[in-house]
Design a protein around this motif. Structure first.
Motif, PDB file in Angstrom:
ATOM      1  N   PRO A  48       0.832  -1.210   0.000  1.00 37.26           N
ATOM      2  CA  PRO A  48       0.000   0.000   0.000  1.00 37.26           C
ATOM      3  C   PRO A  48       0.865   1.258   0.000  1.00 37.26           C
ATOM      4  O   PRO A  48       1.912   1.315   0.653  1.00 37.26           O
ATOM      5  CB  PRO A  48      -0.800  -0.117   1.295  1.00 37.26           C
ATOM      6  N   LYS A  49       0.418   2.249  -0.746  1.00 35.07           N
ATOM      7  CA  LYS A  49       1.151   3.517  -0.832  1.00 35.07           C
ATOM      8  C   LYS A  49       0.221   4.675  -0.493  1.00 35.07           C
ATOM      9  O   LYS A  49      -0.995   4.567  -0.599  1.00 35.07           O
ATOM     10  CB  LYS A  49       1.716   3.701  -2.242  1.00 35.07           C
ATOM     11  N   ILE A  50       0.836   5.746  -0.104  1.00 36.87           N
ATOM     12  CA  ILE A  50       0.098   6.985   0.152  1.00 36.87           C
ATOM     13  C   ILE A  50       0.825   8.125  -0.552  1.00 36.87           C
ATOM     14  O   ILE A  50       1.984   7.981  -0.956  1.00 36.87           O
ATOM     15  CB  ILE A  50      -0.026   7.292   1.666  1.00 36.87           C
ATOM     16  N   VAL A  51       0.141   9.230  -0.687  1.00 38.54           N
ATOM     17  CA  VAL A  51       0.746  10.409  -1.299  1.00 38.54           C
ATOM     18  C   VAL A  51       1.253  11.305  -0.169  1.00 38.54           C
ATOM     19  O   VAL A  51       0.502  11.647   0.756  1.00 38.54           O
ATOM     20  CB  VAL A  51      -0.285  11.160  -2.169  1.00 38.54           C
ATOM     21  N   ASP A  52       2.533  11.677  -0.250  1.00 38.53           N
ATOM     22  CA  ASP A  52       3.078  12.559   0.787  1.00 38.53           C
ATOM     23  C   ASP A  52       2.756  14.011   0.470  1.00 38.53           C
ATOM     24  O   ASP A  52       2.097  14.321  -0.526  1.00 38.53           O
ATOM     25  CB  ASP A  52       4.578  12.321   0.981  1.00 38.53           C
ATOM     26  N   THR A  88      -0.329   1.265   9.810  1.00 39.31           N
ATOM     27  CA  THR A  88      -1.585   1.905   9.408  1.00 39.31           C
ATOM     28  C   THR A  88      -2.342   1.099   8.351  1.00 39.31           C
ATOM     29  O   THR A  88      -3.368   1.561   7.856  1.00 39.31           O
ATOM     30  CB  THR A  88      -1.318   3.327   8.877  1.00 39.31           C
ATOM     31  N   TRP A  89      -1.848  -0.084   8.019  1.00 34.81           N
ATOM     32  CA  TRP A  89      -2.534  -0.915   7.032  1.00 34.81           C
ATOM     33  C   TRP A  89      -3.848  -1.430   7.604  1.00 34.81           C
ATOM     34  O   TRP A  89      -3.953  -1.689   8.808  1.00 34.81           O
ATOM     35  CB  TRP A  89      -1.694  -2.122   6.648  1.00 34.81           C
ATOM     36  N   THR A  90      -4.824  -1.622   6.746  1.00 34.81           N
ATOM     37  CA  THR A  90      -6.075  -2.244   7.160  1.00 34.81           C
ATOM     38  C   THR A  90      -5.811  -3.732   7.401  1.00 34.81           C
ATOM     39  O   THR A  90      -4.787  -4.277   6.954  1.00 34.81           O
ATOM     40  CB  THR A  90      -7.163  -2.101   6.081  1.00 34.81           C
ATOM     41  N   ILE A  91      -6.725  -4.384   8.077  1.00 34.35           N
ATOM     42  CA  ILE A  91      -6.583  -5.822   8.324  1.00 34.35           C
ATOM     43  C   ILE A  91      -6.513  -6.574   7.001  1.00 34.35           C
ATOM     44  O   ILE A  91      -5.707  -7.491   6.835  1.00 34.35           O
ATOM     45  CB  ILE A  91      -7.750  -6.342   9.200  1.00 34.35           C
ATOM     46  N   GLU A  92      -7.333  -6.164   6.040  1.00 29.87           N
ATOM     47  CA  GLU A  92      -7.339  -6.817   4.728  1.00 29.87           C
ATOM     48  C   GLU A  92      -5.986  -6.666   4.028  1.00 29.87           C
ATOM     49  O   GLU A  92      -5.444  -7.630   3.491  1.00 29.87           O
ATOM     50  CB  GLU A  92      -8.447  -6.240   3.850  1.00 29.87           C
ATOM     51  N   LYS A  93      -5.416  -5.462   4.038  1.00 25.77           N
ATOM     52  CA  LYS A  93      -4.109  -5.239   3.393  1.00 25.77           C
ATOM     53  C   LYS A  93      -3.013  -6.053   4.081  1.00 25.77           C
ATOM     54  O   LYS A  93      -2.131  -6.597   3.421  1.00 25.77           O
ATOM     55  CB  LYS A  93      -3.739  -3.752   3.414  1.00 25.77           C
ATOM     56  N   ALA A  94      -3.082  -6.152   5.409  1.00 26.46           N
ATOM     57  CA  ALA A  94      -2.087  -6.936   6.153  1.00 26.46           C
ATOM     58  C   ALA A  94      -2.213  -8.420   5.827  1.00 26.46           C
ATOM     59  O   ALA A  94      -1.200  -9.113   5.678  1.00 26.46           O
ATOM     60  CB  ALA A  94      -2.245  -6.700   7.646  1.00 26.46           C
ATOM     61  N   GLN A  95      -3.444  -8.915   5.686  1.00 26.77           N
ATOM     62  CA  GLN A  95      -3.642 -10.323   5.344  1.00 26.77           C
ATOM     63  C   GLN A  95      -3.115 -10.623   3.947  1.00 26.77           C
ATOM     64  O   GLN A  95      -2.440 -11.636   3.731  1.00 26.77           O
ATOM     65  CB  GLN A  95      -5.120 -10.686   5.423  1.00 26.77           C
ATOM     66  N   ILE A  96      -3.404  -9.756   2.996  1.00 23.82           N
ATOM     67  CA  ILE A  96      -2.930  -9.958   1.624  1.00 23.82           C
ATOM     68  C   ILE A  96      -1.398  -9.951   1.592  1.00 23.82           C
ATOM     69  O   ILE A  96      -0.778 -10.760   0.907  1.00 23.82           O
ATOM     70  CB  ILE A  96      -3.535  -8.906   0.672  1.00 23.82           C
ATOM     71  N   SER A  97      -0.799  -9.063   2.363  1.00 18.14           N
ATOM     72  CA  SER A  97       0.662  -9.038   2.463  1.00 18.14           C
ATOM     73  C   SER A  97       1.181 -10.343   3.059  1.00 18.14           C
ATOM     74  O   SER A  97       2.209 -10.874   2.614  1.00 18.14           O
ATOM     75  CB  SER A  97       1.091  -7.856   3.338  1.00 18.14           C
TER      76      SER A  97
END
Length: 129
Positions: free
Chosen positions: A29-33, A45-54
């Motif tokens: 996951p990326k964010i814009v600075d 700060t990842w969501t649970i879904e993003k952490a699971q996919i990782s």
């Protein structure tokens, strides 16, 4: 590495979603600075879904890394995604589609040109075949 069906089965047995991470790929996951640049989002700060996919990607890449000898490992050691590592290994081991076609034509040609010699027994010919 084993054939594709075995790779798929091994990864599915470990976690079917790990195999899916190879099929679909994964990106962190990326964010814009504040400057408008994309940067990696902090893992905290990842969501649970993003952490699971990782996690599925991590399981898959660990399985791939664990099954390699050092010469093959050096080809994929720097990859972060299981899909990239898998695709690289597949291309290295099996070649591109055109290489596969060329190999198939060569094997077909060799097979068509096999002849039994006059001093050869049937069992010797069968064994050679």
């Amino acid at each position: 590495m084993p054939c594709e069906r075995q790779r798929c089965t091994l990864l599915k047995a470990m976690d079917e979603r790990a195999w899916k991470s190879i099929l679909t790929g994964w990106t962190a996951p990326k964010i814009v600075d504040k400057d408008g640049d994309y940067i990696l989002k902090p893992e905290t700060t990842w969501t649970i879904e993003k952490a699971q996919i990782s996690s599925f990607n991590a399981k898959a890449i660990n399985a791939i890394f664990s099954s390699m000898d050092m010469s093959m490992f050096s080809l994929i050691a720097y990859f972060v995604t299981a899909k990239d590592a898998f695709d690289t290994l597949q291309k290295h081991c099996e070649g591109s589609k055109s290489v596969k076609r060329t190999r198939m034509r060569l094997l077909n040609s060799k097979f068509e040109n096999i002849r039994m010699s006059e001093d050869e027994t049937i069992s010797e010919y069968d064994q050679r075949l």
